[in-house]
Design a protein around this motif. Structure first.
Motif: not given
Length: 207
Positions: A118-124, A128-129, A170-174
């Protein structure tokens, strides 16, 4: 003997079924037992979130675990093969699937158990989260105004829908990966590559 850590549930069954196909015979855990020893293999039934810990610590040579777990933990293991099992997505979810207006919030409140993803996604996105870590029932958080949105694993999306939420990003597929301990890959390379090759051939034949 190769030690292989498997997650509980459907992926374990599908993985054991794959081993039954490529090595012959039946690979099945007895009721409630956490270890299965058969031929040159010892399978360990492990909680999904702990698989990479067992592999990194050398308690298991190989493991089967979701890519989402590897990304969340930053696991120091070898990612050998996408097993094409356990497909899911990591998504941002909101009430009704409403798109987030990032211009209208100074800090987005996000309920999740996947803090690092989550942090990595929104930082990109330079957003701010405030991460609200929850161990379960994250869908409830926006409904009681604890959070603006959630980040969670989505398979069918039924849980979100039943609680009035829907994915909006969508953040990522897994999917499930075969992973290896780095030292084991050196000391047991031939055995590991044999399994790798047989599983890879099975996946190609299935597709």
């Amino acid at each position: 003997m190769l030690k292989i850590a498997l997650p509980k549930g459907r992926i374990a069954k599908e993985t054991l079924n794959a081993f039954s196909q490529i090595f012959g015979g039946s690979f099945e855990f007895e009721d409630r037992k956490l270890k299965l020893v058969k031929d040159d293999f010892e399978f360990l039934m492990v909680r999904n979130q702990d698989i990479d810990t067992y592999v990194m610590g050398g308690a298991a040579d190989l493991g089967v675990v979701g890519l989402d777990v590897l990304e969340e933990h930053g696991s120091d293991v070898l990612r050998l093969l996408d097993l094409d099992l356990g497909h899911c997505k990591v998504c941002v979810g909101t009430i009704g699937g409403e798109q987030i207006d990032y211009n209208k919030t100074s800090e987005l409140r996000v309920a999740t158990s996947l803090d690092n993803i989550t942090q990595k996604y929104f930082s990109a996105k330079a957003v701010p989260v405030k991460i609200i870590h929850l161990y379960g029932s994250v869908e409830l958080a926006p409904l009681v105004n604890l959070a603006d949105c959630i980040v969670d694993i989505v398979e069918t999306g039924d849980t979100m829908r039943q609680n009035g939420l829907a994915p909006c990003e969508e953040i990522m597929k897994s999917s499930a990966y075969l992973i290896a301990n780095k030292l084991s890959f050196v000391s047991k390379k031939a055995e590991i590559l044999e399994i790798y090759s047989k599983l890879e051939a099975l996946i190609k034949a299935r597709n």
